[in-house]
Design a protein around this motif. Sequence first.
Motif, PDB file in Angstrom:
ATOM      1  N   GLU A  64      49.161  40.544  27.700  1.00 55.47           N
ATOM      2  CA  GLU A  64      49.060  39.038  27.569  1.00 55.47           C
ATOM      3  C   GLU A  64      48.984  38.303  29.047  1.00 55.47           C
ATOM      4  OE1 GLU A  64      53.064  37.437  26.114  1.00 55.47           O
ATOM      5  OE2 GLU A  64      52.129  35.814  25.482  1.00 55.47           O
ATOM      6  N   THR A  65      49.825  38.849  30.020  1.00 48.92           N
ATOM      7  CA  THR A  65      49.829  38.148  31.047  1.00 48.92           C
ATOM      8  C   THR A  65      48.503  38.206  31.827  1.00 48.92           C
ATOM      9  OG1 THR A  65      50.740  40.420  32.191  1.00 48.92           O
ATOM     10  CG2 THR A  65      52.349  38.413  31.824  1.00 48.92           C
ATOM     11  N   VAL A  66      47.727  39.128  31.755  1.00 50.01           N
ATOM     12  CA  VAL A  66      46.262  39.427  32.465  1.00 50.01           C
ATOM     13  C   VAL A  66      45.491  38.295  31.780  1.00 50.01           C
ATOM     14  CG1 VAL A  66      44.646  41.038  32.572  1.00 50.01           C
ATOM     15  CG2 VAL A  66      46.917  41.826  32.490  1.00 50.01           C
ATOM     16  N   ALA A  67      45.421  38.133  30.409  1.00 54.03           N
ATOM     17  CA  ALA A  67      44.561  37.074  29.825  1.00 54.03           C
ATOM     18  C   ALA A  67      45.058  35.610  30.275  1.00 54.03           C
ATOM     19  CB  ALA A  67      44.520  37.403  28.138  1.00 54.03           C
ATOM     20  N   ALA A  68      46.067  35.532  30.375  1.00 53.87           N
ATOM     21  CA  ALA A  68      46.563  34.244  30.719  1.00 53.87           C
ATOM     22  C   ALA A  68      46.222  34.010  32.216  1.00 53.87           C
ATOM     23  CB  ALA A  68      48.278  34.075  30.804  1.00 53.87           C
ATOM     24  N   ASP A  69      46.335  34.897  33.176  1.00 53.19           N
ATOM     25  CA  ASP A  69      45.912  34.789  34.499  1.00 53.19           C
ATOM     26  C   ASP A  69      44.537  34.650  34.708  1.00 53.19           C
ATOM     27  OD1 ASP A  69      46.426  35.111  37.246  1.00 53.19           O
ATOM     28  OD2 ASP A  69      45.395  37.107  37.264  1.00 53.19           O
ATOM     29  N   ILE A  70      43.654  35.323  33.812  1.00 60.46           N
ATOM     30  CA  ILE A  70      42.126  35.194  33.838  1.00 60.46           C
ATOM     31  C   ILE A  70      41.485  33.802  33.336  1.00 60.46           C
ATOM     32  CG2 ILE A  70      39.915  35.980  32.636  1.00 60.46           C
ATOM     33  CD1 ILE A  70      41.152  38.808  32.857  1.00 60.46           C
ATOM     34  N   THR A  71      42.703  33.227  32.366  1.00 61.93           N
ATOM     35  CA  THR A  71      42.097  31.848  31.676  1.00 61.93           C
ATOM     36  C   THR A  71      42.405  30.913  32.962  1.00 61.93           C
ATOM     37  OG1 THR A  71      42.608  32.402  29.681  1.00 61.93           O
ATOM     38  CG2 THR A  71      42.794  30.326  30.150  1.00 61.93           C
ATOM     39  N   ARG A  72      43.273  30.885  33.817  1.00 63.13           N
ATOM     40  CA  ARG A  72      43.583  30.178  34.899  1.00 63.13           C
ATOM     41  C   ARG A  72      42.544  30.419  36.150  1.00 63.13           C
ATOM     42  NH1 ARG A  72      49.094  31.233  33.456  1.00 63.13           N
ATOM     43  NH2 ARG A  72      49.116  32.809  34.755  1.00 63.13           N
ATOM     44  N   ARG A  73      42.103  31.439  36.239  1.00 63.79           N
ATOM     45  CA  ARG A  73      41.054  31.703  37.250  1.00 63.79           C
ATOM     46  C   ARG A  73      39.589  31.603  37.040  1.00 63.79           C
ATOM     47  NH1 ARG A  73      43.423  37.173  40.198  1.00 63.79           N
ATOM     48  NH2 ARG A  73      41.338  36.952  41.572  1.00 63.79           N
ATOM     49  N   ILE A  74      39.105  31.222  35.838  1.00 65.55           N
ATOM     50  CA  ILE A  74      37.715  30.998  35.715  1.00 65.55           C
ATOM     51  C   ILE A  74      37.679  29.791  34.780  1.00 65.55           C
ATOM     52  CG2 ILE A  74      37.061  33.556  35.401  1.00 65.55           C
ATOM     53  CD1 ILE A  74      36.937  33.534  32.271  1.00 65.55           C
ATOM     54  N   ALA A  75      36.364  28.974  35.145  1.00 66.52           N
ATOM     55  CA  ALA A  75      36.061  27.745  34.864  1.00 66.52           C
ATOM     56  C   ALA A  75      35.446  27.648  33.111  1.00 66.52           C
ATOM     57  CB  ALA A  75      35.212  27.137  35.635  1.00 66.52           C
ATOM     58  N   ILE A  76      35.114  28.927  32.673  1.00 65.04           N
ATOM     59  CA  ILE A  76      34.764  28.749  31.404  1.00 65.04           C
ATOM     60  C   ILE A  76      35.718  29.194  30.355  1.00 65.04           C
ATOM     61  CG2 ILE A  76      32.312  29.314  31.866  1.00 65.04           C
ATOM     62  CD1 ILE A  76      32.868  32.296  31.284  1.00 65.04           C
ATOM     63  N   PRO A  77      35.774  28.422  29.116  1.00 62.00           N
ATOM     64  CA  PRO A  77      36.749  29.102  28.263  1.00 62.00           C
ATOM     65  C   PRO A  77      36.922  30.438  27.777  1.00 62.00           C
ATOM     66  CG  PRO A  77      35.423  27.209  27.156  1.00 62.00           C
ATOM     67  CD  PRO A  77      34.782  27.845  28.471  1.00 62.00           C
ATOM     68  N   THR A  78      38.167  30.940  27.569  1.00 63.80           N
ATOM     69  CA  THR A  78      38.488  32.131  27.179  1.00 63.80           C
ATOM     70  C   THR A  78      38.818  32.045  25.669  1.00 63.80           C
ATOM     71  OG1 THR A  78      40.697  32.116  28.052  1.00 63.80           O
ATOM     72  CG2 THR A  78      39.307  33.067  29.481  1.00 63.80           C
ATOM     73  N   ILE A  79      38.555  32.795  25.028  1.00 65.03           N
ATOM     74  CA  ILE A  79      38.872  33.036  23.462  1.00 65.03           C
ATOM     75  C   ILE A  79      39.685  34.259  23.237  1.00 65.03           C
ATOM     76  CG2 ILE A  79      37.951  32.717  21.081  1.00 65.03           C
ATOM     77  CD1 ILE A  79      36.873  30.401  22.566  1.00 65.03           C
ATOM     78  N   GLY A  80      40.963  34.265  22.978  1.00 67.99           N
ATOM     79  CA  GLY A  80      41.538  35.484  22.923  1.00 67.99           C
ATOM     80  C   GLY A  80      41.481  35.997  21.418  1.00 67.99           C
TER      81      GLY A  80
END
Length: 276
Positions: A189-205
């Motif tokens: 969970e924390t890795v996906a949350a961290d990536i979401t903060r670090r990239i400018a395109i939307p993440t779909i989980g």
Amino acid sequence: MPTADIRISADAIRRSKGGTPIVCLTAYTYPIARLLDDHVDLLLVGDSVAMVLHGHKTTLGASLEMMIAHGQAVMRGSARACVVVDLPAGTYEDSAEQAVASAQRVVDETGCQAVKLEGGVDMARQIAAIVAAGIPVMGHIGLQPQSVEKDGGYKIKGRTEETVAALVRDALAVENAGAFSVVIEGTVETVAADITRRIAIPTIGIGASGDCDGQVLVIDDMVGLTVDRVPKFVKEYATLRRVISHAAESYAAEVRSRTFPGPSHVFSAATGKDKT
Ligand SMILES: Nc1nc(=O)c2c([nH]1)NC[C@@H]1CN(c3ccc(C(=O)N[C@@H](CCC(=O)O)C(=O)O)cc3)CN21
Ligand SMILES: CC(C)C(=O)C(=O)O
Ligand SMILES: [Mg+2]
């Protein structure tokens, strides 16, 4: 029939980062696309169709022809949603040229808004080439079902420092290659949350994090129609297995007892309704 053909574009999805979470479900057929189109932002014609509808053991059973046929059905059944079609295994990995040819064929034959492919650093060239050809691309990192044989099962990613670093590198590579969004599947969970903060395109989980910019589930899992075991991250919002089984049980009993067809299901000579 769907009316207004004013679809949500891949670029509109890209710009929605930071706003209301992006709602995505898979869809493989015309009736399901009709039912979902009013409720979702994005319909994904996933290569999971090979398992879910065709009974293959893995998504490696999907072909470009299969994806195109289901992509056409979903486009016929939707008017509003952004439709993304998965490129199946074996149609893009070898070269940028192969990836562009496959993506172009899918877009030409379905009219979908974008394609999705699995991979990060290793597929950045393919993503960049498809984007350069004018076709929006959705990335897919983390658990990659097309790699199930290489991985020896569906293994959650990001449990060690090295795999966390690899996931971040994959996310950045997909973003830098020009993808408009990225699916993050089966990660800590924390890795996906961290990536979401670090990239400018939307993440779909999916099996990733509630902090992603959107969520996706396989439609059959979400409505409780999947007969095989469902992954832990699935929430069943209905139990259609039971509805269908009960309907079949009632139908069988009524046919055997000659209760069905009843008077309203047959045609009499007097009304002329059976004349052709
Ligand atoms: N119906 C359906 N829904 C899906 O979401 C789905 C498919 N099929 N098929 C392709 C992939 C496979 N998916 C999966 C399947 C299992 C886990 C899972 O829970 N893995 C566990 C067990 C791993 C093991 O058995 O070794 C894990 O802890 O990694 C994750 C994603 C998601 N995708
Ligand atoms: C679940 C999603 C992300 C997918 O790739 C599929 O359905 O094939
Ligand atoms: Mg897929």
